[in-house]
Design a protein around this motif. Structure first.
Motif, mmCIF file in Angstrom:
data_model
loop_
_atom_site.group_PDB
_atom_site.id
_atom_site.type_symbol
_atom_site.label_atom_id
_atom_site.label_comp_id
_atom_site.label_asym_id
_atom_site.label_seq_id
_atom_site.Cartn_x
_atom_site.Cartn_y
_atom_site.Cartn_z
ATOM 1 N N ASP A 81 0.959 -3.802 0.469
ATOM 2 C CA ASP A 81 0.110 -2.687 0.905
ATOM 3 C C ASP A 81 -1.135 -2.640 0.000
ATOM 4 N N SER A 82 -1.960 -1.621 0.171
ATOM 5 C CA SER A 82 -3.249 -1.629 -0.541
ATOM 6 C C SER A 82 -3.170 -0.947 -1.907
ATOM 7 N N SER A 83 -1.946 -0.560 -2.327
ATOM 8 C CA SER A 83 -1.832 0.221 -3.575
ATOM 9 C C SER A 83 -2.115 -0.595 -4.837
ATOM 10 N N THR A 85 0.131 -2.115 -6.423
ATOM 11 C CA THR A 85 1.301 -1.961 -7.305
ATOM 12 C C THR A 85 2.466 -2.863 -6.898
#
Ligand code: FAD
Ligand code: ZN
Length: 468
Positions: A81-83, A85
């Motif tokens: 995802d774009s986090s 992390t």
């Protein structure tokens, strides 16, 4: 936290296999370029023990993991995802063949082995690994099993699940479950193998598998036939099953528009039959030999022509011609991509319901969106259609998708549901169809699925936000 985690990952796999800088787009973007994320790091373990060490490091630091094989999945499940992390766990270095047992008809391979290499290894031993799909040059066995891939021979040999006898898995806790049995019968409790197959990386990491092999057929032969309607395509399927029995290994359907797109974007590809509303590709695998296969095909096609089931046919004269026929079929998704952005559906229905489904849904869509173009093709023998939608000619595709994709999906999936079908036949759920699953799967089924997820991955670190 990040520094400590990166240190632990480096200790697990070595600094050269922990990538944080440079161009990571190949790992961070999906094949369809619909999803693009940002990984904390791309980690490339080289064996099962290293995978387990990576999972333990992530668990200790509360970091989530996204497993990735060939990154050819079509539902956005294999990219972070774009986090920034998530740890992207690439299995590509787990690429050893661990052993072929010709008498047991099994082959044990690591998860990162490319499907085509597995097919070639079986072939070199005079055997067949029948899983076959257009992405076979780059998809991996781990990804095939994690998504329970289908492909073009399911009709005869089943999907990835049916071709797997045992698994080795690294659990969400970083333990290794060695379930690499080459057994065709084993009723010793819950089937853990079948839980991990099709779990899309949400329960654990598949690190190796024992696969089922078959004797190689003496001859494989392909034919094309034009049929006047979807009803007649289903009639041809019945006739082919009756006459060829288990020799029928492929039965694909293509609508006129989809082959028209191939003609437009790949004019160099020769199409042996004139344009028709529907064209069927049949594949036969014969244990006796080419002459026997040809005689069976000719008998079948003559009977079908006489009955008005088909209007024209061409049997491949050589392996080359067979490849050309398959190439036509496999070029449809590429031609469609050339034509512009589109909405993909991967649906399955009882074969008997397909003619009514297609007639009704075509009419519903055209009434609501005049000029909408349907790229309808797929594995008719399995009741699986790629019932794809292209914006009306002259309309900006991106705009059309933005404004209408949701409504188009609702029309198609409602019709699928009304006919007792599934909105995801072989591509899985991933990120793309997560909301559809929540909306369309029965509450009892969802509750059971969540209980399984909770039991096997209580911390929710395995590919979170995918599927459930
Ligand atoms: P990835 O895309 O890397 O991953 C797929 C999913 O599995 C992700 O959720 C990922 O997190 C998870 N995963 C990957 N490896 C592991 C592992 N070792 N352990 C746990 N989880 C893992 N699919 C079909 O079913 N039939 C088709 O006919 C077909 N045709 C295709 C044609 C083209 C041109 C393309 C691009 C794709 C096609 N696909 C098809 C979809 C896709 O190729 C298959 O689903 C394939 O099985 C995915 O394998 P992969 O190694 O690329 O997996
Ligand atoms: Zn398919």
């Amino acid at each position: 936290m990040t520094t400590l985690l990166l240190e632990a990952l480096t200790a697990a796999v070595g600094a050269t296999h922990v990538l944080t800088d440079g161009d990571l787009a190949g790992w961070e973007q999906d094949w369809r370029k619909r999803y693009r994320g940002k990984a904390l790091a791309v980690v490339r373990p080289g064996n099962t023990a290293e995978v387990a060490a990576v999972v333990r490091a992530c668990a200790a630091h509360g970091a989530s993991l996204v497993p990735q094989g060939g990154n050819t999945g079509l539902v956005g499940g294999s990219v972070p995802d774009s986090s920034g992390t998530q740890v992207l766990l690439s299995l590509s270095r787990l690429n050893r063949m661990r052993g072929l047992d010709a008498a047991n008809l099994t082959l044990t391979v690591e998860a990162g082995c490319i499907l085509q290499t597995v097919q070639e290894t079986a072939e070199a031993a005079g055997l067949l690994f029948p899983l076959s799909l257009a992405a076979e040059g780059s998809c991996t066995i781990g990804g095939n099993l994690a998504s329970n891939a289908g492909g073009t021979q399911v009709l005869r040999y089943g999907n990835a699940r049916e071709l797997c006898l045992g698994l080795e898995v690294v659990t969400a806790q970083g333990e290794v479950w060695d379930g690499l049995a080459g057994l065709r019968k084993d009723n010793t409790g819950y089937d853990l193998r079948d839980l991990y197959i099709g779990s899309e990386g949400t329960l654990g990491i598949i690190t190796a598998a024992t696969l089922k092999l078959y004797p190689a057929p003496a001859a494989v032969m392909t034919a094309l036939a034009t049929v006047p309607s979807m009803d007649q395509a289903v009639a041809l399927l019945q006739l082919a099953q009756a006459r060829l029995g288990p020799g029928l290994t492929g039965f694909e359907v293509m609508n006129g528009f989809s082959l028209g797109l191939v003609r437009k974007h790949f004019p160099q590809l020769r199409q042996p039959l004139p344009p028709s509303d529907w064209t069927v590709l049949l594949e036969q695998s014969d244990t006796e030999g080419e002459a026997h296969a040809r005689a069976l095909f000719e008998g079948l096609l003559e009977a079908a022509l006489e009955a008005g089931t088909i209007t024209d046919a061409a049997v491949a004269e050589s392996l080359d011609q067979s490849h050309t026929m398959w190439h036509l079929r496999e070029s449809i998704p590429l031609a469609q991509a050339e034509e512009g952005l589109n909405i993909k559906h991967d649906i399955s229905l009882p074969v008997s319901s397909i003619p009514a489904f297609v007639a009704e849904t075509d009419a519903l869509l055209s009434a609501r969106w005049p000029g909408l173009r349907l790229v309808n093709f797929g594995h008719l023998g399995d009741g699986n259609l790629h019932y794809n939608v292209q914006a009306p000619e002259g309309q900006e595709a991106a705009e059309f998708l933005r404004d209408h994709e949701h409504a188009v999906n609702a029309v198609v999936y409602d019709a699928v549901g009304a006919h007792g079908g599934s909105f995801s036949a072989e591509h899985g759920i991933g990120a793309l169809k997560r909301d559809d699953l929540a909306q369309r799967k029965s509450p009892v089924a969802l509750q059971l699925m969540r209980a399984v997820k909770q039991a096997l991955d209580p911390a929710g670190l395995m590919n979170p936000g995918r599927m459930l």
